[in-house]
Design an enzyme around this catalytic site. Structure first.
Site, short mmCIF file in Angstrom:
data_model
loop_
_atom_site.label_atom_id
_atom_site.label_comp_id
_atom_site.label_asym_id
_atom_site.label_seq_id
_atom_site.Cartn_x
_atom_site.Cartn_y
_atom_site.Cartn_z
N ARG A 169 11.60 -8.10 2.74
CA ARG A 169 11.83 -6.68 3.03
C ARG A 169 12.74 -6.53 4.26
NH1 ARG A 169 6.68 -2.84 4.02
NH2 ARG A 169 6.77 -3.52 6.17
N LYS B 99 0.82 -1.22 0.00
CA LYS B 99 0.00 0.00 0.00
C LYS B 99 0.84 1.27 0.00
CE LYS B 99 -1.20 -0.85 4.79
NZ LYS B 99 -0.18 -0.02 5.45
N ARG C 136 13.49 -3.26 8.90
CA ARG C 136 12.50 -2.61 9.77
C ARG C 136 12.36 -3.44 11.04
NH1 ARG C 136 6.93 -0.47 7.09
NH2 ARG C 136 6.10 -1.40 8.98
N ARG D 275 0.88 -8.60 13.37
CA ARG D 275 0.30 -7.47 12.61
C ARG D 275 -0.78 -7.97 11.65
NH1 ARG D 275 5.58 -5.81 10.24
NH2 ARG D 275 4.48 -4.33 8.93
N ARG E 245 -7.59 2.17 11.11
CA ARG E 245 -7.34 0.73 11.26
C ARG E 245 -8.24 0.12 12.32
NH1 ARG E 245 -1.46 1.32 9.42
NH2 ARG E 245 -0.56 -0.74 9.54
P1 AMP Z 1 2.53 0.71 8.49
O1 AMP Z 1 3.74 1.36 7.92
O2 AMP Z 1 1.25 1.28 7.93
O3 AMP Z 1 2.57 -0.79 8.42
O4 AMP Z 1 2.51 1.08 10.06
C1 AMP Z 1 3.57 0.70 10.90
C2 AMP Z 1 3.14 0.72 12.35
O5 AMP Z 1 2.73 2.05 12.72
C3 AMP Z 1 1.93 -0.16 12.70
O6 AMP Z 1 2.28 -1.51 12.92
C4 AMP Z 1 1.45 0.52 13.98
O7 AMP Z 1 2.29 0.22 15.07
C5 AMP Z 1 1.64 2.00 13.64
N1 AMP Z 1 0.45 2.56 12.99
C6 AMP Z 1 0.34 3.05 11.71
N2 AMP Z 1 -0.91 3.47 11.46
C7 AMP Z 1 -1.63 3.26 12.59
C8 AMP Z 1 -2.98 3.46 12.94
N3 AMP Z 1 -3.88 3.96 12.08
N4 AMP Z 1 -3.36 3.13 14.21
C9 AMP Z 1 -2.49 2.62 15.09
N5 AMP Z 1 -1.20 2.37 14.81
C10 AMP Z 1 -0.76 2.68 13.56
#
Ligand code: AMP
Length: 187
Positions: free
Chosen positions: A125, A11, A131, A142, A86
């Site tokens: 990745r 995404k 990461r 996740r 989310r």
């Molecule tokens: P992502 O890069 O979108 O996979 O986000 C990485 C991490 O950021 C997630 O695993 C959460 O710990 C945090 N995070 C990102 N967006 C949200 C959200 N909308 N609500 C809560 N935590 C978030």
């Protein structure tokens, strides 16, 4: 518009491309958190433990960050939100934020992919950019959160008839074309 998909569905990559094609800012909550972690801001310090464990950062923290971002001028002509909402509570909050800023959602794009493909991609990745939340245990956690909470978010938007699904498996360019063709049909 929103782009929603499980971790590893591409995404972020697709959001950057769509944002460029449509000329609207891509806003990724994950990227904003990672930037804050890197700069060791108070927000980053607070978010880090949750992120490393693959947990959601608490709604109160995430919501106020998005509220601030969507109050800025550059979103008036459109925006692409990546990784938010989310949780069901975040959907309600986003409805409020959009109403207050006289903004409306046109499309919710869901990228789909099966879990085993996602785990494979994310472990790949992890080797490339390391990461801290890309270990297999954290990846599976996740994915579990995505199925338990974020799929319910998509259902809420489904009830409003604004969800479009795109298969996230395949070459990156091809997926971008799939996305752009469904967006063109929508507009
Ligand atoms: P992502 O890069 O979108 O996979 O986000 C990485 C991490 O950021 C997630 O695993 C959460 O710990 C945090 N995070 C990102 N967006 C949200 C959200 N909308 N609500 C809560 N935590 C978030």
């Amino acid at each position: 518009m929103l782009i929603i998909g499980p971790p590893g569905s591409g995404k972020g990559t697709q959001a950057a491309r769509i944002s460029e094609r449509l000329g609207v800012p891509a806003i990724s909550t994950g990227d904003i958190f990672r930037d804050n972690v890197k700069r060791q801001t108070p927000l980053g310090v607070e978010a880090r433990t949750f992120m490393d464990a693959g947990d959601f950062v608490p709604d109160s923290v995430t919501n106020s960050m998005v509220r601030d971002r969507l109050a800025q001028d550059d979103v008036q002509e459109g925006f692409l939100l990546d990784g938010y909402p989310r949780t069901a509570a975040q959907v309600t909050e986003l409805d409020d934020i959009l109403r207050e800023n006289a903004l409306e959602l046109d499309v919710v794009l869901q990228l789909t992919a099966d879990d085993e493909e996602l785990v494979r991609r994310l472990l790949g990745r992890a080797e490339l950019d390391g990461r801290s939340d890309d270990t297999e245990r954290v990846i599976r956690h996740r994915l579990g959160l995505y199925h338990d909470q974020t799929e319910a978010v998509v259902s809420r938007y489904d009830e409003r008839g604004i969800v479009t699904r795109v298969d996230g498996i395949g070459p990156i360019d091809e997926i971008t074309e799939r996305v752009m063709s469904v967006l063109t049909v929508q507009s």
